[in-house]
Design an enzyme around this catalytic site. Structure first.
Site, PDB file in Angstrom:
ATOM      1  CG  HIS A 417      -2.028  -1.010   1.086  1.00 20.80           C
ATOM      2  ND1 HIS A 417      -2.845  -1.380   2.125  1.00 20.80           N
ATOM      3  CD2 HIS A 417      -2.448  -1.739   0.027  1.00 20.80           C
ATOM      4  CE1 HIS A 417      -3.716  -2.273   1.723  1.00 20.80           C
ATOM      5  NE2 HIS A 417      -3.481  -2.520   0.445  1.00 20.80           N
ATOM      6  NE  ARG A 517      -8.216   1.043  -6.028  1.00 21.04           N
ATOM      7  CZ  ARG A 517      -7.217   1.611  -6.709  1.00 21.04           C
ATOM      8  NH1 ARG A 517      -7.218   2.927  -6.913  1.00 21.04           N
ATOM      9  NH2 ARG A 517      -6.235   0.882  -7.200  1.00 21.04           N
ATOM     10  CD  GLU A 641     -10.113  -8.724  -7.523  1.00 25.18           C
ATOM     11  OE1 GLU A 641      -9.585  -7.866  -6.795  1.00 25.18           O
ATOM     12  OE2 GLU A 641     -11.318  -9.037  -7.469  1.00 25.18           O
ATOM     13  CG  ASN A 664      -2.153  -4.340  -7.083  1.00 19.97           C
ATOM     14  OD1 ASN A 664      -1.243  -4.366  -7.907  1.00 19.97           O
ATOM     15  ND2 ASN A 664      -2.730  -3.214  -6.706  1.00 19.97           N
ATOM     16  CG  ASP A 665      -6.302  -8.762  -4.329  1.00 18.43           C
ATOM     17  OD1 ASP A 665      -5.583  -8.912  -3.327  1.00 18.43           O
ATOM     18  OD2 ASP A 665      -7.298  -8.028  -4.342  1.00 18.43           O
ATOM     19  NE  ARG A 675      -2.445  -6.233  -2.011  1.00 19.64           N
ATOM     20  CZ  ARG A 675      -3.208  -5.241  -2.426  1.00 19.64           C
ATOM     21  NH1 ARG A 675      -2.717  -4.316  -3.180  1.00 19.64           N
ATOM     22  NH2 ARG A 675      -4.471  -5.173  -2.086  1.00 19.64           N
ATOM     23  CB  CYS A 709      -8.036  -2.044 -13.082  1.00 22.20           C
ATOM     24  SG  CYS A 709      -8.746  -3.387 -12.119  1.00 22.20           S
TER      25      CYS A 709
END
Length: 770
Positions: A417, A517, A641, A664-665, A675, A709
């Site tokens: 993050h 989001r 994901e 990311n996921d 992560r 994305c």
């Protein structure tokens, strides 16, 4: 209303305790609190004459409660009763209650007009919550309360649970009614306890998301239940400040400057104790407090972080331990470090994740004072490259991007993050520099594009690279509105990830939004937004993008993304629990309201909707059923994901218009690496060939338009690789859009090397750079 007297050996301690207690109730509803503490501002001791004067000042026909710290304070208070008028002395009660906890409980209870006996009893229970939590006393027995005539259920939405201030507000509301009220925590089974007692409410230890059963009996039972429901809907008075914008950085991927090393411990080897170590420490703490106050006053968004550090700095408990150590011959610097090291370890051992993270604040306070004591100011430089062991989101959000040339992170990993926040602000950043020895103040440089980090670099060469990259960025910005058409004739849509309307407004060259989001867009809310409120916010995003398509992701919560107005049960492994769409299979109403808002806005402007954390075809079918009829032009898709979704995408995509890969996921689930965990973050690399093979499979098998994305789309070189694999849309953070589009226009995708059989992510990068 009764009066209260605080008798203490320390005037500073008494004043601080009164200040803390006063925060719990409104100024116009506080009891009179008089202080008799210290022989003067700095000399410890108690004086019977001063105590008698304080009792006279606080005297009330309802009585006076005297709270004391220890030893001679008790003797002084007893002697003081001989000095005052006998009629006054008869209504004075000396209490053995703990000074700080008892005072807080007494002030809250007295503010409701309670009798002296009730206030004394409540103050005496002041330690109950702490003893219950730490388990160093017999568990507090549940309070005998009248059988409830009426019941209601409320949810604790406060980020940090029903802590002292919101609990005090609850107690004040309860005691304003002619009713007996009890609380039971339905999630832990604790209770029932007397809701009119601050100490008893504290023993519940109700955390965010816990459901409380409220029982009431008496003439005003219905009224008090309604008032408590209203209070809970207002977050028990804990309303967070509205977030404001934070300045961004240069947006470059190269930087040079003196190293601001904050990961090395302050060197105490040169510290020489003096004749007045307590005074030396007092001066250092005062200087540190001034620095923190300046930081707080300059921070629009994150002043609360520095307020918390100020509270830790001024905490009398560790200060007392430090003073005792100094009195025993330990130098001030060593005593300060030892005590705050222990405090940091205590925080790290707590169950609550938020509280564990406060260990970082403790270490920050520790090192600030140690730097002042030792005269080490190098780590306090305001211009240069920040070198940190890992980058948390709070640091990334608060660092002065106008003065920090860049951030070098020792830990590897590109999807944490903090890294994402820093990149979204355009701060130059490199990760994975490892354990290289970086002397504080030494000139360093890095180039994230090539992955290089240098000590004592050739400054002329680095400055030339910076000039070149600035020109490149300026040219990319000037051409940002042009389509991203590659040399081999493919046009890739480059869109923006949106978590706030400002993200859409500032996105230069975006072809729309590939990700809105919603859990971030409404993340400041403590109550669920209405359909009309959601339509208004979606319309603002669409207007900022001048009517270009926007892709609205439905509520994506769980894991590390809580939604304040939809609390979830505690899960042992939340990343593998109820996340995204899974949450709403059992609780669909909030999703239905959002889908209605999406249908309404889709009638006005081009809108796509996508559902997160989809694993099975049954989930897709259920989501489509919930969406129901849709206006013309509303396209529907899902997020890919998890590996299961990628491996059966041809089944999941039936009846859809597109799929969007959340890299990311997908990366962390494919590599089994959290992560946010620095110990394994290096494994969570989006360019791992295993992840790329899954992306390749989705492109070949989906049969519909494929977008990305995730954070991988924000890196220009990675974006080119994704396009070469066949991805048709890329959604990136705003500052990167011009660069992504520019590199795509310069690339022949047919000449991008095959990377699917590479050994690892490092080899992928080498192939792409070549």
């Amino acid at each position: 209303m009764i009066g209260i007297v605080v008798v203490s050996h320390s005037r500073a301690l008494a004043t601080a305790a009164v200040g803390l207690a006063a925060e719990m109730v409104a100024e116009d509803n506080r009891p009179v609190i008089a202080v008799a503490a210290g022989l003067d501002e700095t000399t410890f001791g108690t004086d019977a004459a001063a105590v008698s004067e304080a009792i006279t000042a606080a005297d009330s026909p309802d009585g006076v409660l005297v709270l004391l710290d220890l030893g001679s304070a008790i003797l002084s208070a007893e002697l003081a009763l001989e000095f005052v008028d006998p009629e006054v002395a008869e209504r004075v009660r000396l209490s053995s209650a703990p000074l700080v906890e008892g005072l807080v409980a007494a002030v809250v209870t007295a503010s409701t007009g309670a009798s002296l006996d009730a206030v004394v009893a409540e103050a005496a229970r002041g330690l109950a919550a702490k003893q219950e939590h730490l388990g160093d006393a017999e568990p507090v027995q549940t309070t005998a309360v009248a059988a409830a005539e009426r019941t209601n259920e409320v949810v604790v939405s406060n980020e940090h649970g029903l802590h002292a201030r919101p609990a005090a507000r609850l107690v004040a509301v309860v005691n304003a009614f002619d009713a007996t009220v009890s609380l039971t925590d339905l999630d832990t089974g604790r209770g029932p306890v007397d809701a009119g007692s601050l100490s008893m409410v504290a023993t519940l230890n109700a955390q965010q998301g816990h459901r409380l059963q409220v029982g009431a009996a008496g003439p005003q039972a219905a009224e008090v239940l309604a008032a408590i429901s209203d209070l809970a809907a207002e977050n028990f008075g804990d309303t967070p400040a509205e977030p404001t914008a934070t300045a961004g950085g240069s947006g470059l991927d190269v930087a040079i400057g003196p190293a601001i090393v904050v990961d090395a411990e302050v060197d105490l080897s040169g510290y020489r104790p003096g004749d007045d170590e307590p005074g030396r420490l007092d001066k250092a703490v005062s200087t540190a407090a001034g620095e923190l106050e300046q930081l707080r006053d300059r921070s629009d968004d994150h002043g609360g972080i520095f307020d918390a550090q100020l509270a830790m700095l001024r905490d009398r408990k560790p200060r007392g331990e430090i003073e005792a150590a100094i009195a025993g011959g330990t130098p001030a610097a060593a005593a300060w470090k030892q005590t705050y090291d222990r405090l940091a370890r205590t925080f790290e051992g707590l169950d609550d994740a938020y509280q564990r993270e406060r260990a970082q604040d403790v270490r920050s306070v520790r090192d600030r004072v140690l730097r002042i004591l030792t005269g080490d100011v190098t780590a306090e430089a305001t211009d240069g490259i920040l070198v940190v062991p890992e980058l948390d989101a709070a640091t990334a959000a608060t660092v002065d991007a106008a003065r920090i040339a860049g951030i070098a992170v020792r830990a590897a990993g590109t999807t944490g993050h903090g890294v994402i926040v820093a990149r979204s602000r355009g701060i130059p950043l490199i990760t994975g520099i490892g354990g290289v020895d970086v002397p504080a103040g030494a000139v360093v440089a890095f180039d994230a594009r090539t992955g290089s980090f240098e000590l004592a670099p050739d400054e002329a060469t680095v400055r030339a690279t910076i000039t070149e990259r600035q020109a490149e960025r300026e040219q990319a910005a000037a051409q940002a509105d042009q389509p991203a058409t590659t040399l081999d004739g493919r046009t890739i849509d480059v869109l923006v990830n949106v978590g706030a309307v400002r993200d859409a407004a500032d996105a230069r060259g975006a072809d729309g939004s590939g990700l809105v989001r919603t859990e971030v867009l409404f993340g400041d809310r403590r109550t669920a937004p209405t359909v009309a409120e959601q339509v208004e916010r979606f319309r603002a995003v669409a207007d900022a993008l001048r009517g270009k398509p926007i892709t609205i992701r439905t509520w994506d919560i769980g894991g590390d993304k809580p939604l304040p107005f939809l609390p979830q049960d505690h899960e042992a492994n939340p990343f593998l629990g109820e996340r995204g769409l899974r949450v709403f299979r059992r609780r669909p109403q909030l999703l239905r309201d959002q889908l209605e808002a999406i249908r309404q806005i889709a009638a006005e402007t081009p809108v796509h909707v996508m559902f997160p954390m989809v694993t099975t075809a049954d989930e897709v079918e259920w989501a489509l059923d919930e969406l129901g009829s849709r206006p013309d032009g509303l396209e529907v898709g899902i997020m890919v994901e998890v590996p299961a979704a990628a491996l059966r995408v041809e089944t999941l995509a039936v009846g859809l218009d597109f799929v969007s890969i959340g890299t990311n996921d997908l990366t962390q689930y494919t590599t089994a690496a959290d992560r946010t965990n620095s110990a394994v973050a290096a494994l969570a690399d989006g360019l791992d060939p295993a992840v790329l093979r899954l992306i390749d499979r989705v492109v070949r098998k989906a049969g519909v338009r494929v977008a990305v994305c995730g954070d991988l789309a924000s890196d220009p070189q990675s974006a080119v690789l994704l396009a070469a694999l066949g991805v048709q849309e890329l959604s990136a953070v705003g500052p990167q859009i011009p660069l992504v589009k520019a590199l795509l226009r310069q690339t022949d995708l047919t000449k991008v090397p095959d990377v699917l059989n590479a050994r690892d992510a490092a080899e992928v990068r080498q192939l792409v750079r070549r």
